[in-house]
Design a protein around this motif. Structure first.
Motif, PDB file in Angstrom:
ATOM      1  N   ARG B 132      31.013   5.443  18.273  1.00 44.09           N
ATOM      2  CA  ARG B 132      30.151   4.304  18.332  1.00 44.09           C
ATOM      3  C   ARG B 132      30.344   3.386  16.995  1.00 44.09           C
ATOM      4  O   ARG B 132      30.122   2.169  17.239  1.00 44.09           O
ATOM      5  N   ALA B 272      21.178   0.842  21.897  1.00 47.32           N
ATOM      6  CA  ALA B 272      20.805   0.637  20.414  1.00 47.32           C
ATOM      7  C   ALA B 272      19.783   1.817  20.118  1.00 47.32           C
ATOM      8  O   ALA B 272      19.792   2.497  19.246  1.00 47.32           O
ATOM      9  N   ARG B 273      18.758   1.470  21.036  1.00 48.77           N
ATOM     10  CA  ARG B 273      17.473   2.488  20.726  1.00 48.77           C
ATOM     11  C   ARG B 273      17.761   4.243  21.137  1.00 48.77           C
ATOM     12  O   ARG B 273      17.404   4.861  20.363  1.00 48.77           O
ATOM     13  N   TRP B 275      20.694   5.447  20.328  1.00 47.72           N
ATOM     14  CA  TRP B 275      21.753   5.928  19.431  1.00 47.72           C
ATOM     15  C   TRP B 275      20.837   6.073  18.200  1.00 47.72           C
ATOM     16  O   TRP B 275      21.389   6.779  17.144  1.00 47.72           O
ATOM     17  N   PHE B 276      19.724   5.153  17.934  1.00 43.06           N
ATOM     18  CA  PHE B 276      18.802   5.079  16.840  1.00 43.06           C
ATOM     19  C   PHE B 276      18.118   6.652  16.831  1.00 43.06           C
ATOM     20  O   PHE B 276      18.127   7.493  15.842  1.00 43.06           O
ATOM     21  N   LEU B 277      17.675   7.152  17.904  1.00 42.37           N
ATOM     22  CA  LEU B 277      16.963   8.340  18.227  1.00 42.37           C
ATOM     23  C   LEU B 277      17.965   9.423  18.011  1.00 42.37           C
ATOM     24  O   LEU B 277      17.430  10.604  17.208  1.00 42.37           O
ATOM     25  N   GLU B 279      20.525   9.192  16.008  1.00 39.99           N
ATOM     26  CA  GLU B 279      20.650   9.302  14.497  1.00 39.99           C
ATOM     27  C   GLU B 279      19.601   9.979  13.569  1.00 39.99           C
ATOM     28  O   GLU B 279      19.683  10.713  12.801  1.00 39.99           O
ATOM     29  N   VAL B 280      18.282   9.845  14.035  1.00 35.67           N
ATOM     30  CA  VAL B 280      17.177  10.378  13.682  1.00 35.67           C
ATOM     31  C   VAL B 280      17.266  11.913  13.779  1.00 35.67           C
ATOM     32  O   VAL B 280      17.063  12.795  12.794  1.00 35.67           O
ATOM     33  N   ARG B 281      17.649  12.264  14.964  1.00 35.14           N
ATOM     34  CA  ARG B 281      17.726  13.987  15.245  1.00 35.14           C
ATOM     35  C   ARG B 281      18.793  14.534  14.406  1.00 35.14           C
ATOM     36  O   ARG B 281      18.697  15.314  13.571  1.00 35.14           O
ATOM     37  N   GLY B 283      19.959  12.975  11.581  1.00 32.87           N
ATOM     38  CA  GLY B 283      19.475  13.066  10.133  1.00 32.87           C
ATOM     39  C   GLY B 283      18.539  14.251   9.781  1.00 32.87           C
ATOM     40  O   GLY B 283      18.580  14.733   8.443  1.00 32.87           O
ATOM     41  N   LEU B 284      17.777  14.495  10.648  1.00 35.61           N
ATOM     42  CA  LEU B 284      16.835  15.492  10.200  1.00 35.61           C
ATOM     43  C   LEU B 284      17.440  16.821   9.909  1.00 35.61           C
ATOM     44  O   LEU B 284      17.162  17.525   9.008  1.00 35.61           O
TER      45      LEU B 284
END
Lengths: 327, 327
Positions: B132, B272-273, B275-277, B279-281, B283-284
């Protein structure tokens, strides 16, 4: 709901309190979750332990009949038996194994037995947590043996194996070709393989299948948690109630050895750590659905959607701002 | 590493800067990750968009030949083409599709083309993020078309579909029986189904297969993002270079329609939304591996392992103490 009363009831082995406790750990509501955590924590000091037996087998292998016959044999020995289920299919189909207690009519009427169908849950992780906590409650209610049933579809075996002391694989008699049908990973999980339906015309075939699996098990690398001769393959007939006493003897030989050598305690400790990590992951995801994180997330997701931020930068802002580690 | 220089090089379409940028987003190192986030954020304002074409097909269907022929046709039209791959097998086998550029010898020598093999990664999530972000870099480098290749094994198609504007399914000519072989879910993802190898003796069979799929597509519910007649099935021969101009025309008809009706932008925003979610997962989970959380986690895991705390209570303590949402 009074948690102290419920804990007292469960500790006294009251079925109604146990059933209500399991309903509580199954609940998805946040306030129920907090109560469930309290309930579990208040029962932990009892430090009661049952023999947790995981049992897997594909549909048609005679799993219900086996559980009924084996369960009645155990209650006949004076043991208290709980039966739980991990049903990975319940998430989608809404159906559940063990949903129909009539499949185990006699066992379900036995005062020394407790049967609980698999709940409908949205994902395997939810089913796993509920079953693991139901096991804790059954142990606190002083059951001697807990049977955790699952269907043979891969991932659910791993989940059940992670909450069991012993793992049984139930198979039907089959030609040599079908030996390949059991995944190597599941074979490697099994402590005892039981070839069911060793009765009538199928008996010779069951003996051959058993010999095939015994041969296959010898090809696997020896595991530190096994005494000589384990894992092993045995024939049983749940229908005619033959071979089950022998199978139970072997389970006891294995579990006694593991207790004496420290493997039992070691495995339980490892499992507890595993489930703790699983709880942490689930808890993190739950926190993403709460305010103010949820609100910030929605604002950032919109920005990312409009191309005003990259996904990576927005995720970092969220994590640093709302879910950061406290130094 | 100077990120500003790299960003300038990529924006100017320099292949070496692009290759180095992709290496950076592929890196697992924390300091590299921070630089990668900066790089992506600094290129975002360019707001350049390529046509992202996802392409799936099982091995043997002629995917490499198709990409070579199709890619050369596009560069012949003056378009700049990037080829990326999502290879779910690279995690385990270490092998990678596109690892061998000789499979697309002519395209790889074309100055208007850029081919990047799939990296070895530990999980599909890692491969997905890298691909991505590599797409973002290729768009910033002003490529016109980005082909994202994957093999037909289910989950990777979903991943590729989540990062594509158009999704092509490449199939070989087959008897009626094999129609069943394509999972309904993958059929439903496809915007255009291409039956390859419509040449020589296979040509009549390819025509029949194409008709079969055209019939099957008509049975699917119409999607809001499709003009009349889409999704559609076409025959091509990558070997003889026939049908590819027609296929490209259809892709342009579809993407033009989606641009005009807002479906293109809507889909990009939705992706985009998503992939943001994601990324958050990710990152956690990454934060769980850092101090002081890692240290606290280890202490609590030991307590749980010794039976001094339940998994649920320990997880709550960790989450409230170290990873809590800031109000």
């Amino acid at each position: 709901m009074d948690i102290e009363d419920m804990a007292r009831g469960i500790a006294a082995g009251e079925r109604r309190a146990l059933a209500r406790g399991i309903t509580l750990v199954e609940s998805g509501r946040a306030d129920h979750r907090a109560l469930a955590t309290n309930l579990l924590e208040s029962l932990r000091p009892l430090k009661r332990q049952a023999l947790r037996i995981g049992l897997s087998g594909t549909p048609g292998v005679g799993k219900s009949t086996f559980i009924e016959t084996f369960g009645l044999m155990l209650t006949g020995l004076g043991l208290r038996v709980a039966v739980l289920a991990v049903d990975p299919s319940s998430a989608r189909s809404g159906g559940s194994i063990l949903g129909d207690k009539t499949r185990m009519e006699r066992l379900s009427r036995d005062p020394k037995a407790f049967i609980r169908p698999s709940p409908s849950q949205t994902h395997l992780g939810g089913v796993a947590r509920r079953t693991r906590e139901a096991i804790d409650l059954c142990e606190a209610a002083d059951f001697d043996v807990i049977l955790i049933e699952t269907v043979g579809v891969g991932q659910s075996e791993t989940v059940v194996s992670e909450m069991s002391d012993l793992f049984l694989l139930l198979l039907a008699p089959a030609g040599g070709d079908e030996l390949q049908g059991v995944k190597r990973g599941i074979m490697e999980m099994a402590d005892i393989i039981l070839i069911n339906k060793a009765d009538g015309d199928l008996r010779p075939q069951a003996m051959r299948t058993c010999a095939d699996y015994a041969g296959a098990l010898r090809l696997l690398r020896k595991r530190p948690q096994d005494p000589d001769g384990f894992p092993k393959a045995l024939t049983v007939s749940a229908l005619e109630d033959t071979g089950l006493v022998k199978a139970w003897d072997e389970m006891q030989v294995l579990s006694d050895w593991r207790r004496e050598t420290g493997h039992w305690a070691g495995r339980r400790a490892e499992q507890a750590r595993f489930w703790f990590l699983s709880e942490v992951r689930e808890g993190l995801l739950a926190r993403l659905r709460r305010e103010p994180v949820k609100g910030a997330m929605s604002v950032l997701a919109d920005k990312v959607g409009r191309g005003e931020m990259t996904a990576a930068a927005a995720a970092e802002e969220l994590l640093d701002g709302y879910l950061a580690a406290r130094g």
